[in-house]
Design an enzyme around this catalytic site. Structure first.
Site, PDB file in Angstrom:
ATOM      1  CG  ASN A  12      -1.722   1.222   1.400  1.00  0.00           C
ATOM      2  OD1 ASN A  12      -1.786   2.047   0.499  1.00  0.00           O
ATOM      3  ND2 ASN A  12      -2.363   1.363   2.560  1.00  0.00           N
ATOM      4  CE  LYS A  14      -0.136   3.186   4.830  1.00  0.00           C
ATOM      5  NZ  LYS A  14       0.007   3.289   6.284  1.00  0.00           N
ATOM      6  CG  HIS A  98      -5.685   1.948   5.389  1.00  0.00           C
ATOM      7  ND1 HIS A  98      -5.208   2.869   6.311  1.00  0.00           N
ATOM      8  CD2 HIS A  98      -4.710   1.049   5.207  1.00  0.00           C
ATOM      9  CE1 HIS A  98      -3.982   2.526   6.645  1.00  0.00           C
ATOM     10  NE2 HIS A  98      -3.642   1.420   5.988  1.00  0.00           N
ATOM     11  CD  GLU A 100      -2.825   5.452   6.828  1.00  0.00           C
ATOM     12  OE1 GLU A 100      -2.887   5.484   5.587  1.00  0.00           O
ATOM     13  OE2 GLU A 100      -1.886   4.917   7.452  1.00  0.00           O
ATOM     14  CD  GLU A 170      -3.253  -2.313   7.441  1.00  0.00           C
ATOM     15  OE1 GLU A 170      -2.247  -2.628   6.792  1.00  0.00           O
ATOM     16  OE2 GLU A 170      -3.786  -1.195   7.357  1.00  0.00           O
ATOM     17  N   GLY A 176       2.936   2.307  10.821  1.00  0.00           N
ATOM     18  CA  GLY A 176       3.908   3.395  10.659  1.00  0.00           C
ATOM     19  C   GLY A 176       4.634   3.767  11.932  1.00  0.00           C
ATOM     20  CB  SER A 216       5.704  -1.902  11.847  1.00  0.00           C
ATOM     21  OG  SER A 216       5.287  -0.581  12.155  1.00  0.00           O
ATOM     22  N   GLY A 238       5.035   1.389   4.652  1.00  0.00           N
ATOM     23  CA  GLY A 238       6.365   1.990   4.479  1.00  0.00           C
ATOM     24  C   GLY A 238       7.374   1.126   3.722  1.00  0.00           C
TER      25      GLY A 238
HETATM   26  P1  13P Z   1       3.268   0.384   7.723  1.00  0.00           P
HETATM   27  O1  13P Z   1       3.761  -0.890   7.068  1.00  0.00           O
HETATM   28  O2  13P Z   1       3.990   1.606   7.216  1.00  0.00           O
HETATM   29  O3  13P Z   1       3.199   0.276   9.196  1.00  0.00           O
HETATM   30  O4  13P Z   1       1.754   0.596   7.212  1.00  0.00           O
HETATM   31  C1  13P Z   1       0.866  -0.459   7.304  1.00  0.00           C
HETATM   32  C2  13P Z   1      -0.345  -0.102   6.535  1.00  0.00           C
HETATM   33  O5  13P Z   1      -1.102   0.770   6.917  1.00  0.00           O
HETATM   34  C3  13P Z   1      -0.597  -0.827   5.268  1.00  0.00           C
HETATM   35  O6  13P Z   1      -1.869  -0.583   4.787  1.00  0.00           O
END
Ligand code: 13P
Length: 254
Positions: A12, A14, A98, A100, A170, A176, A216, A238
């Site tokens: 992802n 983002k 998601h 977010e 998640e 993150g 992560s 990330g």
């Molecule tokens: P990270 O791998 O950066 O923690 O993000 C996870 C995520 O939100 C994937 O959708």
């Protein structure tokens, strides 16, 4: 790894990568993972890069995903993107709900379930995200939160659609932050999600649904997470922005 369900590892991106940067990333990625048959590999660029990335990966073993879509099929919805528009670029998966988007766009379970039904109508597989906040985990309501997110976001899906749906667990506190859930913590929630799926659609269906872990995920922790009995892949943020890291996650998970 010896599991009935084929692992699905998705990146992802983002709100990252211009078209040029995205093309560089997938060019390297195609080289690194082109031999991998054991794992389904997906990249989810921003909308603006879907067209070009699609052309770059068309002959590879990497599939395309989007990060969101409208619950509507078309019409006067300024700024929205419809499932059919995604299909033009051979998008096979779409991330829905998601954390977010739940947080910043206030997406609700009921909106997510509408989007999931719209995705299925266009034969795009939804990756439906659920996860608890740190505060919820510390107040010991993780299972209540996850249970209600699962029931709400999957409302109205038939068992056939369920089989074409992916769940991503998640934990919000692990996204993150560099804090991964321990493999035991993740496995416990994955197992719980499968129990809820079994209540909703029966054991046979529940055993076939893929449940990804996200938060992560890195080359160094992928193998341990993927070796858990109910973890069927990863949704990587990330670390998916770097071809070496993402391909190592894939290769370490075989
Ligand atoms: P990270 O791998 O950066 O923690 O993000 C996870 C995520 O939100 C994937 O959708």
């Amino acid at each position: 790894m010896d599991k009935d369900r084929k692992l699905l590892i998705a990146g992802n991106w983002k709100m990252n990568k211009t078209v040029a940067e995205g093309l560089d990333l997938v060019q390297e990625l195609v080289r690194e993972v082109n031999q991998v048959k054991e794992i389904d590999i997906v990249v989810c660029p921003p909308f603006t890069a879907l067209s070009e990335v699609s052309k770059k990966i068309i002959e590879s073993n990497i599939r395309l995903g989007a990060q969101n879509m409208s619950e509507h099929t078309g019409g006067a919805y300024t700024g929205e993107i419809a499932a059919e528009m995604l299909k033009e670029f051979l998008v096979r998966y779409v991330i829905l709900g998601h954390s977010e988007r739940r947080q910043y766009q206030e997406e609700s379970d009921s909106l997510i379930s509408k989007k999931a039904l719209t995705a299925h109508a266009a034969s795009i597989k939804p990756i439906i995200c659920v996860g608890e906040t740190l505060e919820q985990r510390e107040s010991d309501v993780t299972k209540d939160v996850i249970g209600s997110q699962i029931r709400g976001s999957l409302a109205g899906l038939t068992s056939e659609q369920m089989l074409e749906t992916v769940i991503a667990y998640e934990p919000v506190w692990a996204i993150g932050t560099g804090k991964t859930a321990s493999s035991e913590q993740a496995q416990e929630v994955h197992h719980f999600i499968r129990t809820v799926l079994s209540e909703l659609h029966g054991d046979t269906i529940a055993k076939q649904v893929r449940i990804q872990y996200g938060g992560s995920v890195k080359p160094g922790n992928a193998r341990e997470l993927m070796s858990q009995p109910d973890i069927d892949g990863a949704l990587v943020g990330g670390a998916s922005l770097d071809a070496k890291n993402f391909s190592e996650i894939v290769l370490n998970s075989i």
